[in-house]
Design a protein around this motif. Structure first.
Motif, PDB file in Angstrom:
ATOM      1  N   UNK A  17      11.120  -6.474   9.551  1.00 36.63           N
ATOM      2  CA  UNK A  17      11.747  -7.149   8.584  1.00 36.63           C
ATOM      3  C   UNK A  17      10.727  -7.284   7.320  1.00 36.63           C
ATOM      4  N   UNK A  18       9.724  -7.873   7.497  1.00 35.03           N
ATOM      5  CA  UNK A  18       8.688  -8.219   6.325  1.00 35.03           C
ATOM      6  C   UNK A  18       8.259  -7.023   5.525  1.00 35.03           C
ATOM      7  N   UNK A  19       7.997  -6.008   6.335  1.00 31.99           N
ATOM      8  CA  UNK A  19       7.549  -4.749   5.453  1.00 31.99           C
ATOM      9  C   UNK A  19       8.613  -3.906   4.573  1.00 31.99           C
ATOM     10  N   UNK A  20      10.141  -3.958   5.415  1.00 35.58           N
ATOM     11  CA  UNK A  20      11.237  -3.592   4.591  1.00 35.58           C
ATOM     12  C   UNK A  20      11.400  -4.361   3.363  1.00 35.58           C
ATOM     13  N   UNK A  21      11.096  -5.952   3.528  1.00 38.20           N
ATOM     14  CA  UNK A  21      11.516  -6.621   2.392  1.00 38.20           C
ATOM     15  C   UNK A  21      10.567  -6.363   1.144  1.00 38.20           C
ATOM     16  N   UNK A  45      11.102  -4.688  -2.448  1.00 42.51           N
ATOM     17  CA  UNK A  45      10.528  -5.522  -3.684  1.00 42.51           C
ATOM     18  C   UNK A  45       9.737  -4.873  -4.307  1.00 42.51           C
ATOM     19  N   UNK A  46       8.578  -4.225  -4.012  1.00 41.21           N
ATOM     20  CA  UNK A  46       7.534  -3.487  -4.634  1.00 41.21           C
ATOM     21  C   UNK A  46       8.244  -2.338  -5.420  1.00 41.21           C
ATOM     22  N   UNK A  47       9.312  -1.625  -4.903  1.00 43.76           N
ATOM     23  CA  UNK A  47      10.037  -0.430  -5.388  1.00 43.76           C
ATOM     24  C   UNK A  47      11.130  -0.834  -6.269  1.00 43.76           C
ATOM     25  N   UNK A  48      11.731  -1.773  -6.409  1.00 44.50           N
ATOM     26  CA  UNK A  48      12.766  -2.128  -7.092  1.00 44.50           C
ATOM     27  C   UNK A  48      12.704  -1.763  -8.732  1.00 44.50           C
ATOM     28  N   UNK A 106       0.765  -1.204  -0.056  1.00 43.98           N
ATOM     29  CA  UNK A 106       0.036   0.078  -0.010  1.00 43.98           C
ATOM     30  C   UNK A 106       0.988   1.373  -0.125  1.00 43.98           C
ATOM     31  N   UNK A 107       1.883   1.474   0.739  1.00 38.93           N
ATOM     32  CA  UNK A 107       2.648   2.355   0.823  1.00 38.93           C
ATOM     33  C   UNK A 107       3.509   2.695  -0.379  1.00 38.93           C
ATOM     34  N   UNK A 108       4.021   1.441  -1.153  1.00 34.36           N
ATOM     35  CA  UNK A 108       4.745   1.447  -2.353  1.00 34.36           C
ATOM     36  C   UNK A 108       3.566   2.136  -3.207  1.00 34.36           C
ATOM     37  N   UNK A 109       2.549   1.978  -3.434  1.00 39.89           N
ATOM     38  CA  UNK A 109       1.586   2.299  -4.514  1.00 39.89           C
ATOM     39  C   UNK A 109       1.166   3.857  -4.107  1.00 39.89           C
ATOM     40  N   UNK A 110       1.231   4.160  -3.051  1.00 39.45           N
ATOM     41  CA  UNK A 110       0.784   5.577  -2.584  1.00 39.45           C
ATOM     42  C   UNK A 110       1.860   6.250  -3.132  1.00 39.45           C
ATOM     43  N   UNK A 111       3.110   5.868  -2.661  1.00 39.07           N
ATOM     44  CA  UNK A 111       4.446   6.748  -3.187  1.00 39.07           C
ATOM     45  C   UNK A 111       4.624   6.675  -4.750  1.00 39.07           C
ATOM     46  N   UNK A 112       4.256   5.605  -5.199  1.00 42.55           N
ATOM     47  CA  UNK A 112       4.579   5.948  -6.784  1.00 42.55           C
ATOM     48  C   UNK A 112       3.644   6.585  -7.668  1.00 42.55           C
ATOM     49  N   UNK A 113       2.327   6.647  -6.682  1.00 42.66           N
ATOM     50  CA  UNK A 113       1.371   7.665  -7.398  1.00 42.66           C
ATOM     51  C   UNK A 113       1.671   9.003  -7.192  1.00 42.66           C
ATOM     52  N   UNK A 114       2.239   9.341  -6.017  1.00 41.78           N
ATOM     53  CA  UNK A 114       2.696  10.685  -5.774  1.00 41.78           C
ATOM     54  C   UNK A 114       3.859  10.978  -6.745  1.00 41.78           C
ATOM     55  N   UNK A 115       4.789  10.200  -7.101  1.00 45.28           N
ATOM     56  CA  UNK A 115       5.882  10.587  -7.883  1.00 45.28           C
ATOM     57  C   UNK A 115       5.290  10.744  -9.358  1.00 45.28           C
ATOM     58  N   UNK A 116       4.236  10.094  -9.743  1.00 51.67           N
ATOM     59  CA  UNK A 116       3.673  10.123 -10.882  1.00 51.67           C
ATOM     60  C   UNK A 116       2.845  11.539 -11.024  1.00 51.67           C
ATOM     61  N   UNK A 117       2.265  11.894 -10.143  1.00 50.59           N
ATOM     62  CA  UNK A 117       1.204  12.986 -10.144  1.00 50.59           C
ATOM     63  C   UNK A 117       2.342  14.273  -9.906  1.00 50.59           C
ATOM     64  N   UNK A 118       3.268  14.221  -9.183  1.00 52.94           N
ATOM     65  CA  UNK A 118       4.157  15.365  -8.883  1.00 52.94           C
ATOM     66  C   UNK A 118       5.181  15.500 -10.066  1.00 52.94           C
ATOM     67  N   UNK A 119       5.672  14.444 -10.540  1.00 51.89           N
ATOM     68  CA  UNK A 119       7.033  14.665 -11.342  1.00 51.89           C
ATOM     69  C   UNK A 119       6.668  13.971 -12.835  1.00 51.89           C
TER      70      UNK A 119
END
Length: 253
Positions: free
Chosen positions: A122-126, A130-133, A73-86
């Motif tokens: 551990x699990x969330x950083x992992x 993975x989602x952001x790679x 969920x965080x990865x999706x929100x972050x990527x969405x912000x990047x698309x919208x802003x940049x």
């Protein structure tokens, strides 16, 4: 001088403590910083506002990394912000700082406690990595905030230290796996650091006792850790990867 101009960073758990100091430092060095928070929306907005007031660039992003699926969920929100802003979902620096601590010996750790610490530390950083790679630019940086509890025996870290040790193992193998993309991966091990989550380190009497175990004679400050992270995130830190950097002032050597 560290120059992170043009770099985009995500710092998890950045509404307070070490994460806040890291976000402020990266922004002061020129990075555009995504300030992640779980529930402290007002604190995160304050951090963003103060970074912007100081001439930096930042925005807030929410996510619950203590829950199954929280990293996605965080990865999706972050990527969405990047698309919208940049206009593009590319970025450069990920600091996995968000974590959950529990002071308890093995006799007092419940299965729920263990699962929660493993999920958050551990699990969330992992799965966030993975989602952001796919979105890391070449020459990116992954910084995992660990703990000196992985190298010194603290019986009351019965669940916390093993979770952080797993994060350090992940750091090493990813450094090899991502080397072809010139992405460096390192862990930073803070020692006792005076934050709002570590009241003992802020207490004048207790901190003096702890300082006797530290070579440099004082407990750490959040800015001490932020300086190390900023170096590793910079071009100057580009020849360091797969390492566990002790940032404890020489505690319990």
């Amino acid at each position: 001088m560290i120059d992170l101009s043009g770099r985009i960073a995500l710092v998890t758990g950045a509404s307070r403590g070490i994460g806040e100091a890291i976000a402020r430092r990266l922004a002061s060095d020129g990075a555009i910083v995504a300030v992640h928070y779980h529930s402290a929306a007002d604190a995160a907005r304050t951090v963003v506002a103060e970074i912007v007031a100081a001439g930096g660039a930042a925005f807030a992003v929410q996510g619950d990394l203590s829950e199954h699926g929280g990293a996605a969920g965080l990865a999706a929100s972050f990527i969405g912000e990047l698309r919208a802003r940049f206009g593009a979902p590319e970025f450069d620096i990920l600091v996995n700082n968000a974590g959950l601590g529990l002071r308890a010996t093995i006799e007092d750790v419940t299965e729920h406690d263990f699962d929660l610490l493993l999920q958050t530390n551990l699990k969330s950083p992992f799965f966030l990595i993975k989602a952001l790679l796919p979105h890391f630019r070449k020459g990116g940086r992954i910084l995992n905030i660990s703990s000196m509890g992985t190298r010194a025996a603290y019986p009351t870290m019965a669940a916390y230290a093993p979770a952080k040790a797993g994060l350090e193992a992940l750091t090493r193998l990813l450094a090899v796996h991502l080397g072809e993309r010139q992405i460096t991966v390192n862990s930073v091990r803070p020692g006792t650091t005076a934050t709002d989550m570590n009241a003992a380190a802020r207490d004048p009497v207790t901190s003096r006792v702890v300082a006797e175990t530290i070579a440099l004679g004082r407990v750490g400050q959040s800015t001490d850790i932020a300086k190390v992270v900023a170096f590793l995130a910079s071009e100057d830190g580009g020849w360091v990867t797969g390492q566990q950097i002790d940032a404890s002032g020489g505690q319990r050597l």
